[in-house]
Enzyme design. Sequence first.
Site, PDB file in Angstrom:
ATOM      1  N   LEU A  51      -2.231  -3.111 -33.701  1.00 15.95           N
ATOM      2  CA  LEU A  51      -3.209  -2.706 -34.734  1.00 15.95           C
ATOM      3  C   LEU A  51      -2.480  -2.609 -36.068  1.00 15.95           C
ATOM      4  O   LEU A  51      -1.444  -1.966 -36.142  1.00 15.95           O
ATOM      5  CB  LEU A  51      -3.786  -1.317 -34.421  1.00 15.95           C
ATOM      6  CG  LEU A  51      -4.655  -1.136 -33.178  1.00 15.95           C
ATOM      7  CD1 LEU A  51      -4.946   0.352 -32.964  1.00 15.95           C
ATOM      8  CD2 LEU A  51      -5.961  -1.912 -33.300  1.00 15.95           C
ATOM      9  N   HIS A  52      -2.991  -3.275 -37.079  1.00 12.14           N
ATOM     10  CA  HIS A  52      -2.357  -3.097 -38.392  1.00 12.14           C
ATOM     11  C   HIS A  52      -3.307  -3.273 -39.567  1.00 12.14           C
ATOM     12  O   HIS A  52      -2.926  -3.057 -40.700  1.00 12.14           O
ATOM     13  CB  HIS A  52      -1.176  -4.058 -38.558  1.00 12.14           C
ATOM     14  CG  HIS A  52      -1.602  -5.484 -38.807  1.00 12.14           C
ATOM     15  ND1 HIS A  52      -2.053  -6.296 -37.803  1.00 12.14           N
ATOM     16  CD2 HIS A  52      -1.668  -6.211 -39.945  1.00 12.14           C
ATOM     17  CE1 HIS A  52      -2.358  -7.467 -38.301  1.00 12.14           C
ATOM     18  NE2 HIS A  52      -2.150  -7.458 -39.602  1.00 12.14           N
TER      19      HIS A  52
END
Length: 375
Positions: free
Chosen positions: A212-213
């Site tokens: 996740l970013h």
Amino acid sequence: MADLNLACVVGARPNFMKMAPLLRALEDHPHVNAVLIHTGQHYDENLSDVFFEELGMKRPDVSLGVGSGKHGAQTARVLERFEEVLQEGTPGGERYDRAVVVGDVNSTMAATLAAVKLGVPVAHVEAGLRSFDRSMPEEINRIVTDSIADLLLVSEPAGMENLRREGHPDDQLHLVGNVMIDTLKWLLPKAQARNAHRRYGLQPGQYGVVTLHRPANVDSAETLAGLLDVLAETSRDLPLVFPIHPRTEQRIEQFGLGAKLTDAGAILRLPPLGYLDFLCLSSQAKVIVTDSGGLQEESTALGIPCLTARPNTERPITVDQGTSTLVGNDPEKLRESLREVVSGTYKRGSCPELWDGRAAERIARVLTASERSFR
Ligand code: UD1
């Protein structure tokens, strides 16, 4: 003296696996001089250097060292420094004939703008993708890049449709397939031989991989907490490996959410991994949960279920034909899809046409063909 001097630009992690096969394919064209220019948007060892090593890519011929910063500042630094590089000419003192940019990061857009304004034609690899969501910085980068680039090299049919609809003439467009999958196919045996899962005490097919970013997922404490809660819950039945992007790491600390991970059943919190270890883990996972564009494509090519934590995608083929499902940042949708994966009822997908490991050869042929390819 080279007949064709190319300024090949990379900046951030997802660029490297797209440029590496292209540089290799260009080696079969002896009249081409491919100069590799790294903007330095990503600079950490594990977001940059490790990829050059593992992808067998030469060290950059030119480094711009732009580093991190706000969008305006980062973009401006690339513009300013790349313009100078183009004006100075190649390390051998020749004029650049073309620039080649890949993907949709800030470096892609800024390098395109600098080159086009100096009259250096630009080829954009991975052109035409559209999420139709202008809150994503990448969408703005894609629109700007494609609207001024000269040659548009496209990975999936939706990209061709988007570009035609935006008024690009057919002679500018080439459906060449997915160059990132060239790297995946080339390095898969080497990656799997590393047995990275054993290092982490995991069994093939019995764990999930999480990344996740995106700002939309990690920059809000509430959204990030909701996602981490579902992951923590899932990890009671299925161990999860979570290599954490620096941006996400910073947010987890800032919002005080670290305990959600440490108290969870089995979430392995890791620093960002190199290409080979990550491919080793993702290719043998039961499921991938991600908001990465590239990983949606890689999981489709690998046939691994991919729960995409985004409300939309610029890569619709990964949903229509591949293994991806859009779950947004809605914990309930994520939970439901995870249940389908665990119970074995999740859909199966297939690998799109032209994601065959030979896209770079096709791109190299287009790049080295007659001047008519460029406007
Ligand atoms: C960028 C791209 C995104 C891509 C992602 C892959 C843009 C707008 N975004 O997002 O499309 O999916 O790369 O990783 O171009 N940082 C480090 N070390 C580094 C680089 C960054 O610690 O080597 C930290 C810095 O605090 C920085 C933050 O990460 O401010 C974000 O980096 P940045 O390059 O601005 O965007 P990404 O989130 O990595």
